[in-house]
Scaffold this motif. Structure first.
Motif, PDB file in Angstrom:
ATOM      1  N   GLU A  42       4.828   7.779  -5.789  1.00  0.00           N
ATOM      2  CA  GLU A  42       4.526   6.987  -4.703  1.00  0.00           C
ATOM      3  C   GLU A  42       5.282   6.509  -3.887  1.00  0.00           C
ATOM      4  OE1 GLU A  42       0.693   4.515  -6.428  1.00  0.00           O
ATOM      5  OE2 GLU A  42       2.581   4.152  -7.534  1.00  0.00           O
ATOM      6  N   LEU A 100       5.583   3.562  -1.365  1.00  0.00           N
ATOM      7  CA  LEU A 100       5.013   2.230  -1.359  1.00  0.00           C
ATOM      8  C   LEU A 100       5.512   1.459  -0.304  1.00  0.00           C
ATOM      9  CD1 LEU A 100       4.707   1.590  -4.978  1.00  0.00           C
ATOM     10  CD2 LEU A 100       2.924   2.448  -3.276  1.00  0.00           C
ATOM     11  N   GLU A 111       3.312  12.648  -1.438  1.00  0.00           N
ATOM     12  CA  GLU A 111       2.042  12.137  -1.185  1.00  0.00           C
ATOM     13  C   GLU A 111       1.046  13.075  -2.038  1.00  0.00           C
ATOM     14  OE1 GLU A 111      -0.096  10.665   2.953  1.00  0.00           O
ATOM     15  OE2 GLU A 111       0.610  12.950   2.875  1.00  0.00           O
ATOM     16  N   ARG A 118       0.905  -1.344  -0.030  1.00  0.00           N
ATOM     17  CA  ARG A 118       0.005  -0.090   0.038  1.00  0.00           C
ATOM     18  C   ARG A 118       0.922   1.254   0.122  1.00  0.00           C
ATOM     19  NH1 ARG A 118       0.416   2.363   4.859  1.00  0.00           N
ATOM     20  NH2 ARG A 118       0.754   1.097   6.839  1.00  0.00           N
ATOM     21  N   PRO A 119       0.247   2.350  -0.295  1.00  0.00           N
ATOM     22  CA  PRO A 119       0.760   3.682  -0.196  1.00  0.00           C
ATOM     23  C   PRO A 119       1.463   3.891   1.191  1.00  0.00           C
ATOM     24  CG  PRO A 119      -0.924   3.982  -1.763  1.00  0.00           C
ATOM     25  CD  PRO A 119      -0.935   2.454  -0.961  1.00  0.00           C
ATOM     26  N   GLN A 138      10.061   3.568  -3.487  1.00  0.00           N
ATOM     27  CA  GLN A 138       9.326   4.976  -4.188  1.00  0.00           C
ATOM     28  C   GLN A 138       9.316   4.558  -5.589  1.00  0.00           C
ATOM     29  OE1 GLN A 138      11.008   8.691  -3.275  1.00  0.00           O
ATOM     30  NE2 GLN A 138       9.926   9.655  -4.693  1.00  0.00           N
ATOM     31  N   ARG A 146       2.193  -2.520 -10.705  1.00  0.00           N
ATOM     32  CA  ARG A 146       1.837  -1.237 -10.617  1.00  0.00           C
ATOM     33  C   ARG A 146       1.991  -0.426 -11.852  1.00  0.00           C
ATOM     34  NH1 ARG A 146      -0.514   0.288  -5.774  1.00  0.00           N
ATOM     35  NH2 ARG A 146      -0.746   2.587  -5.402  1.00  0.00           N
ATOM     36  N   CYS A 179       9.941  -1.187   1.731  1.00  0.00           N
ATOM     37  CA  CYS A 179       9.417   0.014   1.300  1.00  0.00           C
ATOM     38  C   CYS A 179      10.072   0.334  -0.151  1.00  0.00           C
ATOM     39  CB  CYS A 179       9.492   1.210   2.074  1.00  0.00           C
ATOM     40  SG  CYS A 179      11.317   1.580   2.362  1.00  0.00           S
TER      41      CYS A 179
END
Length: 153
Positions: A55, A57, A49, A4-5, A70, A112, A68
């Motif tokens: 993003e 993530l 954001e 998720r973000p 980006q 994604r 994580c």
């Protein structure tokens, strides 16, 4: 597992992940206190954001942040006018590396980017992160270009 973000509440844990290096696995979870959240971090996170082309993530399990990255979407005339996705700040908790989480995180990021219509996904990695380089090559990434950077501060 949830992909998720990131939210503002995740920022201390994300910074702790980014502070980890490619060394031996730590005995426990990263320590958020090692990297306090500064005003610059707050502003950077708010900009990520607010930007539809960026993003941050995360991959989490049971409320625990495991990894994580980006993703930045770059428009361009190459690739038939399709965007390209730039992956940055890829990290998996040191005590959870080697179990497939990084591959899963990168697979989800590629999915994604594909869903968004990107023509390719690219990344850079510090020359000192040799374990990360082997990881990316196992995933099919190739060393197709030489990168150059110029510090501005």
């Amino acid at each position: 597992m949830i992909f998720r973000p990131a939210t503002r509440q995740d920022l201390p844990a994300v910074l702790a992940l980014l502070a980890q290096d490619d060394g031996p696995a730590a005995a426990g979870p990263p320590e958020p206190a090692r990297e306090p959240v500064s005003e610059a971090h707050e502003l950077a996170f708010a900009a990520i954001e607010a930007d539809p082309r960026n993003e941050m993530l995360i991959l989490e399990e049971g409320g625990v942040l495991l990894g994580c990255l980006q993703l930045t979407y770059i428009p361009g005339l190459g690739q038939g006018g399709r965007e390209r996705a730039l992956v940055e700040a890829v990290r998996i908790r040191a005590d959870r590396r080697g179990g497939g989480l990084g591959a899963r995180l990168m697979e989800l990021a590629a999915d994604r980017a594909r869903e968004r219509g990107c023509g390719l996904i690219q990344l850079t990695s510090s020359k000192r992160r040799t374990a990360a380089h082997r990881f990316y090559e196992r995933l099919g990434y190739t060393r197709s270009h030489e990168g150059f950077k110029l510090p501005l501060v």
